[in-house]
Design a protein around this motif. Structure first.
Motif, PDB file in Angstrom:
ATOM      1  N   GLY A   4     -30.306 -29.598 -30.064  1.00  0.00           N
ATOM      2  CA  GLY A   4     -29.264 -29.745 -29.061  1.00  0.00           C
ATOM      3  C   GLY A   4     -28.615 -28.461 -28.592  1.00  0.00           C
ATOM      4  N   ALA A   5     -27.730 -28.616 -27.605  1.00  0.00           N
ATOM      5  CA  ALA A   5     -27.008 -27.486 -27.020  1.00  0.00           C
ATOM      6  C   ALA A   5     -25.562 -27.897 -26.770  1.00  0.00           C
ATOM      7  N   TYR A   6     -24.663 -26.930 -26.923  1.00  0.00           N
ATOM      8  CA  TYR A   6     -23.235 -27.187 -26.761  1.00  0.00           C
ATOM      9  C   TYR A   6     -22.599 -26.099 -25.909  1.00  0.00           C
ATOM     10  N   GLY A   7     -21.602 -26.496 -25.113  1.00  0.00           N
ATOM     11  CA  GLY A   7     -20.860 -25.546 -24.300  1.00  0.00           C
ATOM     12  C   GLY A   7     -19.374 -25.661 -24.592  1.00  0.00           C
ATOM     13  N   PHE A   8     -18.660 -24.544 -24.418  1.00  0.00           N
ATOM     14  CA  PHE A   8     -17.226 -24.507 -24.688  1.00  0.00           C
ATOM     15  C   PHE A   8     -16.501 -23.794 -23.553  1.00  0.00           C
ATOM     16  N   GLY A   9     -15.525 -24.472 -22.950  1.00  0.00           N
ATOM     17  CA  GLY A   9     -14.639 -23.817 -22.005  1.00  0.00           C
ATOM     18  C   GLY A   9     -13.489 -23.230 -22.802  1.00  0.00           C
ATOM     19  N   VAL A  10     -13.229 -21.940 -22.621  1.00  0.00           N
ATOM     20  CA  VAL A  10     -12.237 -21.234 -23.436  1.00  0.00           C
ATOM     21  C   VAL A  10     -11.150 -20.644 -22.540  1.00  0.00           C
ATOM     22  N   ASN A  11      -9.877 -20.853 -22.899  1.00  0.00           N
ATOM     23  CA  ASN A  11      -8.805 -20.282 -22.087  1.00  0.00           C
ATOM     24  C   ASN A  11      -8.492 -18.852 -22.523  1.00  0.00           C
ATOM     25  N   LYS A  12      -7.580 -18.198 -21.826  1.00  0.00           N
ATOM     26  CA  LYS A  12      -7.293 -16.783 -22.087  1.00  0.00           C
ATOM     27  C   LYS A  12      -6.670 -16.547 -23.456  1.00  0.00           C
ATOM     28  N   SER A  13      -6.161 -17.618 -24.078  1.00  0.00           N
ATOM     29  CA  SER A  13      -5.590 -17.499 -25.421  1.00  0.00           C
ATOM     30  C   SER A  13      -6.631 -17.741 -26.510  1.00  0.00           C
ATOM     31  N   GLY A  14      -7.867 -18.052 -26.087  1.00  0.00           N
ATOM     32  CA  GLY A  14      -8.936 -18.267 -27.055  1.00  0.00           C
ATOM     33  C   GLY A  14      -9.031 -19.682 -27.578  1.00  0.00           C
ATOM     34  N   VAL A  15      -8.355 -20.633 -26.920  1.00  0.00           N
ATOM     35  CA  VAL A  15      -8.406 -22.037 -27.331  1.00  0.00           C
ATOM     36  C   VAL A  15      -9.414 -22.785 -26.455  1.00  0.00           C
TER      37      VAL A  15
ATOM     38  N   GLY B 288     -21.827 -15.900 -22.589  1.00  0.00           N
ATOM     39  CA  GLY B 288     -20.376 -15.867 -22.445  1.00  0.00           C
ATOM     40  C   GLY B 288     -19.582 -15.177 -23.526  1.00  0.00           C
ATOM     41  N   GLY B 289     -20.229 -14.695 -24.562  1.00  0.00           N
ATOM     42  CA  GLY B 289     -19.501 -14.100 -25.669  1.00  0.00           C
ATOM     43  C   GLY B 289     -18.753 -12.826 -25.334  1.00  0.00           C
ATOM     44  N   ASP B 290     -19.181 -12.124 -24.277  1.00  0.00           N
ATOM     45  CA  ASP B 290     -18.551 -10.858 -23.911  1.00  0.00           C
ATOM     46  C   ASP B 290     -17.531 -11.017 -22.782  1.00  0.00           C
ATOM     47  N   LEU B 291     -17.257 -12.264 -22.384  1.00  0.00           N
ATOM     48  CA  LEU B 291     -16.333 -12.508 -21.282  1.00  0.00           C
ATOM     49  C   LEU B 291     -14.891 -12.621 -21.769  1.00  0.00           C
ATOM     50  N   LYS B 292     -13.948 -12.294 -20.888  1.00  0.00           N
ATOM     51  CA  LYS B 292     -12.529 -12.382 -21.203  1.00  0.00           C
ATOM     52  C   LYS B 292     -11.862 -13.391 -20.273  1.00  0.00           C
ATOM     53  N   GLY B 293     -10.607 -13.754 -20.585  1.00  0.00           N
ATOM     54  CA  GLY B 293      -9.901 -14.728 -19.759  1.00  0.00           C
ATOM     55  C   GLY B 293     -10.556 -16.095 -19.881  1.00  0.00           C
ATOM     56  N   ASN B 294     -10.299 -16.977 -18.918  1.00  0.00           N
ATOM     57  CA  ASN B 294     -10.937 -18.293 -18.932  1.00  0.00           C
ATOM     58  C   ASN B 294     -12.436 -18.140 -18.703  1.00  0.00           C
ATOM     59  N   HIS B 295     -13.238 -18.693 -19.597  1.00  0.00           N
ATOM     60  CA  HIS B 295     -14.684 -18.545 -19.473  1.00  0.00           C
ATOM     61  C   HIS B 295     -15.396 -19.633 -20.266  1.00  0.00           C
ATOM     62  N   TYR B 296     -16.718 -19.689 -20.109  1.00  0.00           N
ATOM     63  CA  TYR B 296     -17.536 -20.653 -20.843  1.00  0.00           C
ATOM     64  C   TYR B 296     -18.503 -19.923 -21.769  1.00  0.00           C
ATOM     65  N   GLU B 297     -18.742 -20.540 -22.925  1.00  0.00           N
ATOM     66  CA  GLU B 297     -19.706 -20.021 -23.883  1.00  0.00           C
ATOM     67  C   GLU B 297     -20.720 -21.111 -24.200  1.00  0.00           C
ATOM     68  N   MET B 298     -21.946 -20.696 -24.492  1.00  0.00           N
ATOM     69  CA  MET B 298     -23.039 -21.651 -24.665  1.00  0.00           C
ATOM     70  C   MET B 298     -23.851 -21.347 -25.917  1.00  0.00           C
ATOM     71  N   TYR B 299     -24.149 -22.404 -26.679  1.00  0.00           N
ATOM     72  CA  TYR B 299     -25.041 -22.316 -27.834  1.00  0.00           C
ATOM     73  C   TYR B 299     -26.192 -23.293 -27.612  1.00  0.00           C
ATOM     74  N   ASN B 300     -27.416 -22.805 -27.704  1.00  0.00           N
ATOM     75  CA  ASN B 300     -28.594 -23.658 -27.591  1.00  0.00           C
ATOM     76  C   ASN B 300     -29.430 -23.465 -28.849  1.00  0.00           C
ATOM     77  N   PHE B 301     -29.480 -24.490 -29.696  1.00  0.00           N
ATOM     78  CA  PHE B 301     -30.154 -24.371 -30.980  1.00  0.00           C
ATOM     79  C   PHE B 301     -31.641 -24.695 -30.917  1.00  0.00           C
ATOM     80  N   GLY B 302     -32.081 -25.304 -29.813  1.00  0.00           N
ATOM     81  CA  GLY B 302     -33.502 -25.566 -29.633  1.00  0.00           C
ATOM     82  C   GLY B 302     -34.089 -26.505 -30.674  1.00  0.00           C
TER      83      GLY B 302
END
Length: 206
Positions: free
Chosen positions: A113-124, A95-109
């Motif tokens: 653990g793993a974490y996800g982030f829903g991000v709005n178009k303002s980057g919050v 998800g790092g290359d997506l724009k607008g409302n999108h989700y990003e994912m980190y998996n540390f293995g």
């Protein structure tokens, strides 16, 4: 001489990657100099193994959700910018290359653990997700069951179904929804365990 420098640079890159993965367990992020910006650092989970297995852990999740947080992060749904996560953890796997409302994912293995982030178009960040770790499913998020959630928090007023997921939705405050997500169906004789938890700030999902 050139060969020696190449070897050194390679070692530095490997060291940087290992340090980044280690942040999930021991890192803490320096505060960004702005009153409205919240550091999104991973922090050590100080709960005991026993607490992580039962109602105490569920109550901790609920208490954090009142503040817009999930276990393992200092990020606050609806307030923390995704740039704070990028600053400390680097680019996400998804998800790092997506724009607008999108989700990003980190998996540390490696049980981190793993974490996800829903991000709005303002980057919050408007949605925080903790998937726990899959190495030892007797502790953490994946040790929880729908039954244990009901026993601790009572039956939710709202149950949603999306695809193969069943979602128990609680409202720890007027600002946030706390969601326990797991399979809607399991093999006969098996128990439905929680796959991940969400803390969602609807007003920030713009």
């Amino acid at each position: 001489m050139l060969k020696k420098n190449t070897k050194t640079n390679s070692s530095l890159k490997i060291g940087s990657k290992l340090a980044l993965a280690g942040l999930i367990a021991v890192g803490s992020m320096a505060a960004i100099a702005h009153s409205d910006v919240h550091a999104a650092a991973a922090k050590p989970d100080t709960s005991s193994i026993k607490a992580q297995q039962g109602s105490t852990y569920i109550k901790t999740i609920y208490a954090l959700a009142k503040e817009g947080k999930i276990p393992g992060l200092n990020a606050i749904a609806g307030k923390t910018p995704i740039s704070a996560v990028h600053y400390k953890w680097g680019d996400p796997e998804v998800g790092g290359d997506l724009k607008g409302n999108h989700y990003e994912m980190y998996n540390f293995g490696m049980g981190k653990g793993a974490y996800g982030f829903g991000v709005n178009k303002s980057g919050v960040i408007y949605d925080l997700r903790n998937f726990g770790q899959s190495v030892d499913q007797t502790v953490g998020i994946k040790s929880l069951t729908f039954e244990s959630v009901i026993k601790t928090l009572g039956m939710p007023k709202e149950v949603r179904f999306t695809g193969t997921d069943k979602i128990y939705v609680y409202h720890p405050s007027t600002k946030y929804e706390l969601k326990f997500v797991g399979p809607s169906k399991v093999v006969k004789g098996k128990v439905a365990h929680i796959d991940h938890v969400n803390v969602y700030a609807g007003k920030a999902n713009l």
